[in-house]
Design an enzyme around this catalytic site. Structure first.
Site, short mmCIF file in Angstrom:
data_model
loop_
_atom_site.label_atom_id
_atom_site.label_comp_id
_atom_site.label_asym_id
_atom_site.label_seq_id
_atom_site.Cartn_x
_atom_site.Cartn_y
_atom_site.Cartn_z
N ARG A 172 4.80 -8.65 9.61
CA ARG A 172 4.92 -7.28 9.30
C ARG A 172 6.20 -6.57 10.46
NH1 ARG A 172 -1.81 -7.33 10.03
NH2 ARG A 172 -0.61 -9.39 10.63
N LYS A 187 -14.89 -18.42 15.28
CA LYS A 187 -14.20 -17.05 14.70
C LYS A 187 -15.78 -16.18 14.25
CE LYS A 187 -9.90 -14.59 13.16
NZ LYS A 187 -8.45 -14.97 12.50
N SER A 226 -6.14 -7.23 7.46
CA SER A 226 -7.63 -7.07 7.44
C SER A 226 -8.97 -6.30 8.21
CB SER A 226 -7.99 -8.60 7.03
OG SER A 226 -7.54 -9.13 6.22
N HIS A 248 -1.47 -8.76 2.35
CA HIS A 248 -1.44 -10.13 1.42
C HIS A 248 -1.20 -10.50 -0.03
CE1 HIS A 248 -5.02 -10.90 4.46
NE2 HIS A 248 -3.90 -11.19 5.01
P1 ADP Z 1 -5.16 -14.64 10.14
O1 ADP Z 1 -6.57 -14.62 10.93
O2 ADP Z 1 -4.29 -16.31 10.24
O3 ADP Z 1 -3.93 -13.76 11.21
P2 ADP Z 1 -4.75 -12.96 8.10
O4 ADP Z 1 -5.57 -13.47 6.73
O5 ADP Z 1 -5.06 -11.78 9.39
O6 ADP Z 1 -5.01 -14.34 9.03
O7 ADP Z 1 -3.32 -13.26 7.65
C1 ADP Z 1 -2.76 -14.15 7.03
C2 ADP Z 1 -1.33 -14.10 7.05
O8 ADP Z 1 -0.40 -12.68 6.25
C3 ADP Z 1 -0.42 -13.91 8.90
O9 ADP Z 1 0.43 -14.79 8.00
C4 ADP Z 1 -0.47 -12.63 8.93
O10 ADP Z 1 0.43 -12.71 9.67
C5 ADP Z 1 -0.13 -11.60 7.31
N1 ADP Z 1 -0.73 -11.03 6.78
C6 ADP Z 1 -1.87 -10.05 7.20
N2 ADP Z 1 -1.17 -8.87 6.34
C7 ADP Z 1 0.25 -8.69 6.01
C8 ADP Z 1 0.87 -7.42 5.30
N3 ADP Z 1 -0.12 -6.77 4.86
N4 ADP Z 1 1.42 -7.81 4.95
C9 ADP Z 1 2.20 -9.23 5.20
N5 ADP Z 1 1.26 -9.88 5.88
C10 ADP Z 1 0.09 -9.77 6.15
#
Ligand code: ADP
Length: 158
Positions: free
Chosen positions: A91, A42, A129, A18
């Site tokens: 990703r 959630k 995450s 992120h």
């Molecule tokens: P959500 O529950 O909305 O998917 P996340 O916090 O998991 O929220 O992710 C937010 C955004 O960041 C999403 O678009 C996800 O695909 C992207 N994301 C998550 N991890 C990574 C990463 N390692 N690299 C790039 N983008 C990421």
């Protein structure tokens, strides 16, 4: 007009993937707003307060960002914040179907807001995450995936 992007997500917790995305987006936009979802359907590992705190601390060296929680429709939150762009991360191909559906829905709800996708640097492409939480709960080393401040906070939740 200021170019403002919203980067929405659960950030449960914020990871180095992120952060890589936010750092690069902060060079493209006047302001990047990290919108942390407060979705009551959630269940999250960290509380919304902890997620906001952890995210703000991890990004404290970037000037043009703002971290906010929200529990409304994303396009309404974007409009309220004067953002023209929703930023999402891709990703792998596996992210594509869900992200494509989400961006289509958001375009239907508000055609004036564009969704832009960014990919992380290669070394962050496997970080999620949910995997970080799983490794943490099983006693593994998460130091390569999250900043030190986040690792410290997560360990207090065990
Ligand atoms: P959500 O529950 O909305 O998917 P996340 O916090 O998991 O929220 O992710 C937010 C955004 O960041 C999403 O678009 C996800 O695909 C992207 N994301 C998550 N991890 C990574 C990463 N390692 N690299 C790039 N983008 C990421």
């Amino acid at each position: 007009m200021k170019k403002i992007a919203i980067y929405p997500g659960s950030f449960d917790p914020i990871t180095n993937g992120h952060i890589d995305l936010i750092r690069r987006a902060s060079k493209l936009f006047d302001q990047v707003i990290i919108g942390i979802t407060q979705n009551s359907n959630k269940t999250s590992f960290l509380s919304i307060e902890d997620r906001i705190q952890a995210t703000s601390t991890a990004l404290s060296d970037i000037d043009n960002i703002k971290v906010l929680g929200f529990d409304t429709l994303l396009v309404d939150f974007a409009t309220e914040q004067n953002a023209q762009v929703i930023l999402r991360g891709l990703r792998a191909v596996s992210d594509f179907e869900y992200e494509f559906q989400l961006s289509g829905m958001n375009k239907h709800l508000n055609p004036n807001i564009e969704t832009l996708f960014m990919t992380p640097a290669e070394q962050y492409a496997n970080i999620s995450s949910s995997l970080v939480r799983e490794i943490l709960l099983l006693g593994g080393d998460i130091s390569a995936f999250v900043p030190q401040s986040v690792e410290k906070l997560l360990k207090t939740k065990l």
